[in-house]
Motif scaffolding. Sequence first.
Motif, mmCIF file in Angstrom:
data_model
loop_
_atom_site.group_PDB
_atom_site.id
_atom_site.type_symbol
_atom_site.label_atom_id
_atom_site.label_comp_id
_atom_site.label_asym_id
_atom_site.label_seq_id
_atom_site.Cartn_x
_atom_site.Cartn_y
_atom_site.Cartn_z
ATOM 1 N N VAL A 175 0.837 -1.211 0.000
ATOM 2 C CA VAL A 175 0.000 0.000 0.000
ATOM 3 C C VAL A 175 0.866 1.254 0.000
ATOM 4 O O VAL A 175 0.623 2.199 -0.765
ATOM 5 N N VAL A 176 1.891 1.279 0.842
ATOM 6 C CA VAL A 176 2.751 2.471 0.952
ATOM 7 C C VAL A 176 3.535 2.698 -0.340
ATOM 8 O O VAL A 176 3.567 3.810 -0.884
ATOM 9 N N CYS A 177 4.183 1.646 -0.838
ATOM 10 C CA CYS A 177 4.947 1.782 -2.080
ATOM 11 C C CYS A 177 4.013 2.037 -3.264
ATOM 12 O O CYS A 177 4.364 2.787 -4.187
ATOM 13 N N GLY A 178 2.841 1.417 -3.230
ATOM 14 C CA GLY A 178 1.869 1.641 -4.298
ATOM 15 C C GLY A 178 1.393 3.085 -4.338
ATOM 16 O O GLY A 178 1.227 3.660 -5.424
ATOM 17 N N TRP A 179 1.180 3.689 -3.173
ATOM 18 C CA TRP A 179 0.771 5.095 -3.131
ATOM 19 C C TRP A 179 1.870 5.984 -3.714
ATOM 20 O O TRP A 179 1.581 6.955 -4.424
ATOM 21 N N ALA A 180 3.128 5.658 -3.441
ATOM 22 C CA ALA A 180 4.235 6.417 -4.024
ATOM 23 C C ALA A 180 4.252 6.265 -5.540
ATOM 24 O O ALA A 180 4.470 7.243 -6.276
ATOM 25 N N ASN A 181 4.026 5.050 -6.022
ATOM 26 C CA ASN A 181 3.988 4.817 -7.466
ATOM 27 C C ASN A 181 2.820 5.564 -8.106
ATOM 28 O O ASN A 181 2.952 6.164 -9.183
ATOM 29 N N ALA A 182 1.669 5.548 -7.445
ATOM 30 C CA ALA A 182 0.505 6.268 -7.956
ATOM 31 C C ALA A 182 0.754 7.765 -7.988
ATOM 32 O O ALA A 182 0.319 8.461 -8.914
ATOM 33 N N SER A 183 1.457 8.287 -6.974
ATOM 34 C CA SER A 183 1.734 9.727 -6.938
ATOM 35 C C SER A 183 2.606 10.160 -8.107
ATOM 36 O O SER A 183 2.435 11.265 -8.648
ATOM 37 N N ASP A 184 3.537 9.302 -8.507
ATOM 38 C CA ASP A 184 4.365 9.613 -9.679
ATOM 39 C C ASP A 184 3.514 9.647 -10.947
ATOM 40 O O ASP A 184 3.700 10.509 -11.813
ATOM 41 N N ALA A 185 2.580 8.702 -11.058
ATOM 42 C CA ALA A 185 1.693 8.690 -12.226
ATOM 43 C C ALA A 185 0.854 9.959 -12.286
ATOM 44 O O ALA A 185 0.673 10.556 -13.358
ATOM 45 N N VAL A 186 0.332 10.382 -11.138
ATOM 46 C CA VAL A 186 -0.481 11.605 -11.087
ATOM 47 C C VAL A 186 0.331 12.807 -11.545
ATOM 48 O O VAL A 186 -0.129 13.629 -12.349
ATOM 49 N N GLU A 187 1.568 12.922 -11.047
ATOM 50 C CA GLU A 187 2.400 14.077 -11.366
ATOM 51 C C GLU A 187 2.774 14.118 -12.844
ATOM 52 O O GLU A 187 2.842 15.184 -13.453
#
Length: 547
Positions: A76-88
């Motif tokens: 969940v934590v690493c996935g949220w970081a990966n998702a944040s990169d996609a958003v940016e």
Amino acid sequence: MPRRARPGEAEAREPLLGEPRADPPEAQERDSEEGEINIDRNSSNLRHDEGSGQRLTYEEAVEKAGFGLFHALLLVVCGWANASDAVEILCVSFLLPTARCDLQLSTSDMGLLTASIFLGMMVGGYLWGYLADRRGRQRVLVVSLTINGLFGGLASIVPWFWLFLLLRFVSGVGVGGSIPVIFSYFSEFLPRLRRGAMISSLATFWMAGNILAAGLAWLVIPRTQAHFRLGTLDIQSWRIFVVLCSVPSLSSALIFKLLMPESPKFLMEDGREKEALRVFRLMFELNHWGKNEAFPVFGVLTSTTPTKEWGDGVSRGSPWQRLVSLCRMGLAPIRQLFAAPLRRRSIALLVVFYGISFGYYGLWMWFPELFKRIEEGGSPCTDASRPSPLQNQSCYPVNTAVYLEGFIVAASNLPGNIFTILLMDTIGGKTLLSCSLLVSSVSIFLIYVVRTKAQSLLLSCVFSGVSVISWNALDVVSTELYPTQLRSSALGFFTGVGRVAAIMGNIVFGKLVDTNCSVPILMVSALLLLGGMVACLLPQTRRTELT
């Protein structure tokens, strides 16, 4: 080095549990004729002569720690970081149809804007990857995610295009670090039999970020009445959207800073046995929550040569000599990547990363614009003989159909993600990578010949769903192909190459979309076809151990 036999003691002895056996030199890592990776468990820099009792290798220690709650939280934590990169990254493509009026952008300016973040990622990818291999994964993730979110948010309040472009570039430097390092960090907590499925699950969060960006754009940007003044600057809805897109990165950086441990594999390679054991204890306690099981007593095999930090070994001569020495040290991992026995796989990955990045990012960032052209002209490629739809066109009222279509295309990633999670450890990343690239090539070629909006949307969904299989497989394969001391540097280098391709793809689309967009579309199809064929040269990494 293994201890020498004392006088009167037999030379030959049975090694302790987890201790490497003395294999001949030719048993070192190499590619077999069948393309499988053989891993040498006998490393001369492993310390195993201290203490007594059970001393485990990394893979054995991970198995002892178990699999369960810790890994779910880690995902969940690493996935949220990966998702944040996609958003940016993807937020730029959604703000273009509206922001181009407020910033007075030409089509070429739009190409530069979409390319700016990839230029930053190119600069940051290798730099942060190199630092992660020497300073640790966790601290690099904190810094890179902070840079990503901070400068991405600041871009929302600048009135000039050149400054907006600069801040997006700096934000890209942060993104360039977090993407390769997050996969290295995540993989180094996983047992080998579950690694493929778990890395595929982590890659799925890119789809979540994509859907989040599309959903935010759909909800926020059309609300043109939701604006206010900040001094002389009129904060339009698209600027509010940019601020919201920076929140995931900043929150992710805070979580890594406060809650997440360093990678145990990195700690073992750095000779920090006590810290590595603390991480394994944490993993064990969370994975066996409520079972009242005691943490087993064991030691781990660690390196006798701690990892060098940035600047270690730099000569003390003149400033020029120190700069040259620093550059040589920084480029050393690249020389290792293209030396035996890693040369063939590195060249193959170079081609694959270039082809898929040129195609995916070149097309994806322009999907909203192509959808608009289909809506107005009946074809994604405007004929050179008639005016471009961009001419004499107002950005208001905002066409919400563009964001709805982007949302649908983002959601079409779901079947591909489920497919890779279920079959990655069975089929193997190499096979999935090659086949999905070939299918992606065909789907892009068909986009060139469609004439209706429904056909284009359908093929875009097919491309999105199949290309995500390529990305997931590439994440798994590239993570497992390199040893710990090179893993983040290698991923940073290859993602940097991918950013060069993304920049070129966006510039090519920006230059040709008004005259003959069939050229870049056919280029994408050809590059994906080439990548699919070259991927067959990669070794199979299914369920291999991390070195």
